[in-house]
Design a protein around this motif. Structure first.
Motif, PDB file in Angstrom:
ATOM      1  N   ILE A 139       0.831  -1.205   0.000  1.00 54.55           N
ATOM      2  CA  ILE A 139       0.000   0.000   0.000  1.00 54.55           C
ATOM      3  C   ILE A 139       0.865   1.255   0.000  1.00 54.55           C
ATOM      4  CG2 ILE A 139      -1.855   1.213   1.176  1.00 54.55           C
ATOM      5  CD1 ILE A 139      -2.387  -1.409   2.753  1.00 54.55           C
ATOM      6  N   PRO A 140       0.866   2.037  -1.063  1.00 54.76           N
ATOM      7  CA  PRO A 140       1.487   3.363  -0.999  1.00 54.76           C
ATOM      8  C   PRO A 140       0.549   4.331  -0.287  1.00 54.76           C
ATOM      9  CG  PRO A 140       0.891   2.757  -3.268  1.00 54.76           C
ATOM     10  CD  PRO A 140       0.296   1.744  -2.356  1.00 54.76           C
ATOM     11  N   ALA A 141       1.091   5.173   0.558  1.00 52.89           N
ATOM     12  CA  ALA A 141       0.262   6.132   1.298  1.00 52.89           C
ATOM     13  C   ALA A 141       1.080   7.373   1.588  1.00 52.89           C
ATOM     14  CB  ALA A 141      -0.258   5.519   2.593  1.00 52.89           C
ATOM     15  N   ALA A 171       9.739   7.530  -1.880  1.00 52.46           N
ATOM     16  CA  ALA A 171       9.785   8.236  -3.164  1.00 52.46           C
ATOM     17  C   ALA A 171       8.989   7.543  -4.263  1.00 52.46           C
ATOM     18  CB  ALA A 171      11.238   8.396  -3.612  1.00 52.46           C
ATOM     19  N   HIS A 172       8.225   6.492  -3.948  1.00 51.15           N
ATOM     20  CA  HIS A 172       7.564   5.724  -4.991  1.00 51.15           C
ATOM     21  C   HIS A 172       6.120   5.400  -4.640  1.00 51.15           C
ATOM     22  CE1 HIS A 172      11.822   5.019  -5.959  1.00 51.15           C
ATOM     23  NE2 HIS A 172      11.401   4.841  -7.193  1.00 51.15           N
ATOM     24  N   ILE A 173       5.345   5.093  -5.687  1.00 48.44           N
ATOM     25  CA  ILE A 173       3.971   4.634  -5.541  1.00 48.44           C
ATOM     26  C   ILE A 173       3.772   3.413  -6.449  1.00 48.44           C
ATOM     27  CG2 ILE A 173       3.010   6.886  -4.917  1.00 48.44           C
ATOM     28  CD1 ILE A 173       2.126   7.190  -7.857  1.00 48.44           C
ATOM     29  N   LEU A 189       7.999  -0.517  -9.293  1.00 44.68           N
ATOM     30  CA  LEU A 189       7.453   0.745  -8.813  1.00 44.68           C
ATOM     31  C   LEU A 189       7.257   1.713  -9.974  1.00 44.68           C
ATOM     32  CD1 LEU A 189       9.966   0.895  -5.850  1.00 44.68           C
ATOM     33  CD2 LEU A 189       7.537   0.328  -5.620  1.00 44.68           C
ATOM     34  N   ASN A 190       6.627   2.829  -9.682  1.00 47.96           N
ATOM     35  CA  ASN A 190       6.440   3.839 -10.722  1.00 47.96           C
ATOM     36  C   ASN A 190       7.798   4.349 -11.210  1.00 47.96           C
ATOM     37  OD1 ASN A 190       6.768   5.280  -8.118  1.00 47.96           O
ATOM     38  ND2 ASN A 190       6.430   7.113  -9.352  1.00 47.96           N
ATOM     39  N   GLN A 229       4.801   7.261 -16.013  1.00 43.68           N
ATOM     40  CA  GLN A 229       4.961   5.804 -16.050  1.00 43.68           C
ATOM     41  C   GLN A 229       4.602   5.232 -14.678  1.00 43.68           C
ATOM     42  OE1 GLN A 229       8.793   4.504 -17.506  1.00 43.68           O
ATOM     43  NE2 GLN A 229       8.583   2.476 -16.600  1.00 43.68           N
ATOM     44  N   GLU A 230       3.457   4.553 -14.612  1.00 41.05           N
ATOM     45  CA  GLU A 230       2.896   4.142 -13.326  1.00 41.05           C
ATOM     46  C   GLU A 230       2.272   2.760 -13.417  1.00 41.05           C
ATOM     47  OE1 GLU A 230       1.481   8.523 -11.670  1.00 41.05           O
ATOM     48  OE2 GLU A 230       0.074   7.301 -12.803  1.00 41.05           O
TER      49      GLU A 230
END
Length: 543
Positions: A139-141, A171-173, A189-190, A229-230
């Motif tokens: 989970i990115p938050a 630094a990433h989502i 990661l993105n 880019q995600e």
């Protein structure tokens, strides 16, 4: 509160009479559809209707009509576990979040649980996986002052789920999980970056590797939001690892977002771009679904293949990004193509599988606890649930703040173009409460009241304060009719009168405000004391 004095409109024009005193009239009646500001060109599309008249994708004749999950279900992450499918989505500032849904045919879905009960910030693009018998969700938050990625885990999909574990990835989502040919676990990661995980999946095992994949570029004259880019999603099929990536920006121009693919014989590359890129893209703003992207591939019950991804419904940015199902075919060259077109027409259902009861009732008599499964607080404090108490069919909510902007309203996701909600509300002296459509602290609309006056919420501002003839108890009905909003009030729940302030809310969306969310219906209580809510009712109005 911020108030705009509309004396000419609300007192002078009405001669000092309360704005609520205007009766509902049927003379020169106008249909809700006729007044709709946008989207009438799609009025011919008809869904099957289910609980509370909510739309269903399954048309009952062996076909389905997207979306499979209507309303705000963005960034879908789907997991096939034997004959079962589980899916979760971005939940942003709403807690409980990471709502997990279950299906056995990819078309009909029911909610299972909310796996995240701790506020770790705005939740973006989770990844739900199963590895060696255990379920994980990455989970990115992000809070304004702290950003990271977290992992939670459970031995059963229903839970209990663990507390969030901080992976210290600020630094990433958009993490995408995969096990390489080396047996090691990785998060892609993105931005084309990657990090290795420890064998238990609960920590990173080394630094972030930058630029392991530079995504395919679209022609520079395409109208998009940005490269962005995600959303890397990976799977192993045959001799290849496949990476599905989102580019073009997730909102902005309807033609921006898209799905691309690359493959490699090794998790370490090199990555070969698909010659058919983009696999999916909205090519015209006249299409039914805008900004289609962020896809995951999944095998159907009978071995056919599908993609789930999100898209905005034409003219209904305010509903957020909805979950779409698109059939794919594998070609002789080892690539795949989407077969669903623009998804505006019925599509044959996946073969095999078994339909589960779809959706859930959104009405609530408060006799059972639907907190988490339906209701969530917006950006709550750690003890926010202590504000709620259910007793004999009454929801007691302790007041907080001065307005919806600072009271953490209680909201839920719904997926209808037109609907009404209704509730009996009683307040303590000093309290103000009501029904709202809430995007975020700066953008909401609705109607509330205190013991003497109504309070009209519009554009995230408390605007008019006409007299309230009902005192500290009344019934309020809020109707969102194709993004036209109006209210009716009653002292007894039988005789209703139209409130003389309507609103158009199509602009309450990501492209105006940012944040990627939807306009959620909900309840709020501010000021002092508490508010009591009884017999909350939801009904979809579409045919």
């Amino acid at each position: 509160m911020r108030f705009i004095d509309r004396r000419a409109a609300l007192t002078g024009l009405l001669g000092g009479v309360a704005a609520s005193a205007l009766p509902v009239r049927s003379v020169l009646a106008q249909t809700l559809e006729e007044a709709a500001p946008l989207g009438r060109e799609w009025a011919n599309m008809k869904w099957r209707r289910g609980i509370e008249n909510q739309r269903m994708a399954d048309l009952g004749d062996g076909t389905f009509l997207n979306p499979i999950l209507s309303g705000d279900h963005p960034d879908p992450s789907i997991l096939k576990d034997g004959d079962d499918y589980y899916m979760t989505f971005s939940s942003f500032e709403s807690v409980p979040g990471i709502h997990i849904w279950h299906s056995r045919d990819l078309v009909n879905w029911r909610p299972v649980t909310a796996a995240l009960t701790t506020n770790i910030g705005s939740v973006w693009a989770p990844e739900l996986i199963k590895h060696e018998g255990r379920f994980y969700c990455y989970i990115p938050a992000r809070f304004p002052e702290y950003r990271s990625n977290y992992v939670i885990w459970a031995d059963r999909i229903e839970g209990p789920w663990s507390a969030p574990i901080d992976l210290k990835l600020p630094a990433h989502i958009d993490p995408g999980h995969i096990v390489g040919e080396d047996g090691k676990r990785y998060l892609f990661l993105n931005g084309g970056d990657r990090v290795r995980l420890t064998d238990d999946g609960l920590a990173v095992d080394g630094p972030v590797e930058e630029g392991v994949y530079d995504a395919w570029r679209y022609p520079e004259d395409w109208i998009v939001e940005g490269f962005a880019q995600e959303g890397p999603k990976l799977l192993k099929r045959g001799d290849y690892f496949y990476m599905i990536t989102a580019i073009g920006g997730t909102a902005g121009p309807p033609t921006g977002h898209m799905v691309i693919a690359a493959r490699s014989r090794s998790i370490h590359g090199p990555w070969e771009d698909c010659p058919h890129n983009p696999i999916v893209r909205t090519r015209s703003g006249a299409e039914k679904w805008w900004s289609r992207g962020h896809a995951t591939l999944v095998e159907g019950p009978a071995g056919d293949w599908w993609m789930v991804y999100h898209g905005y419904e034409n003219a209904y940015w305010s509903l957020g990004r909805q979950t779409l199902l698109d059939p794919i075919e594998w070609t002789d060259d080892g690539w795949f193509r989407a077969r669903g077109g623009d998804l505006s027409q019925p599509i044959p259902k996946p073969r095999g599988g078994q339909a589960v009861p779809h959706g859930m009732a959104l009405s609530d008599d408060f006799s059972t606890d639907k907190f988490g499964l339906q209701w969530s607080f917006y950006d709550p404090q750690p003890n926010e649930k202590d504000r709620l108490r259910r007793d004999s069919g009454v929801l007691h909510m302790r007041a907080k703040g001065r307005a919806p902007a600072d009271c953490s309203p209680l909201t839920f996701v719904q997926g209808e173009q037109a609907y009404e909600i209704e509730c009996e509300i009683e307040i303590d002296p000093g309290a103000v409460a009501g029904l709202i459509l809430f995007y975020d602290r700066a953008l909401y609309a609705g109607l509330g009241f205190d013991a003497q006056r109504y309070v009209t919420h519009q554009y995230g501002i408390e605007r008019g304060r006409p007299a309230n003839p009902h005192g500290r108890r009344m019934f309020i009905r809020l109707t969102n009719a194709y993004q036209n909003l109006h209210f009716d009030t009653s002292g007894d729940g039988v005789t209703w009168r139209r409130f003389d302030r309507g609103m158009e809310v199509s602009g309450y969306n990501q492209n105006v405000r940012g944040g990627f969310m939807m306009l959620r219906p909900g309840l709020y209580a501010a000021g002092e004391g508490e508010a009591r809510f009884r017999n909350f009712r939801f009904r979809a109005l579409g045919a």
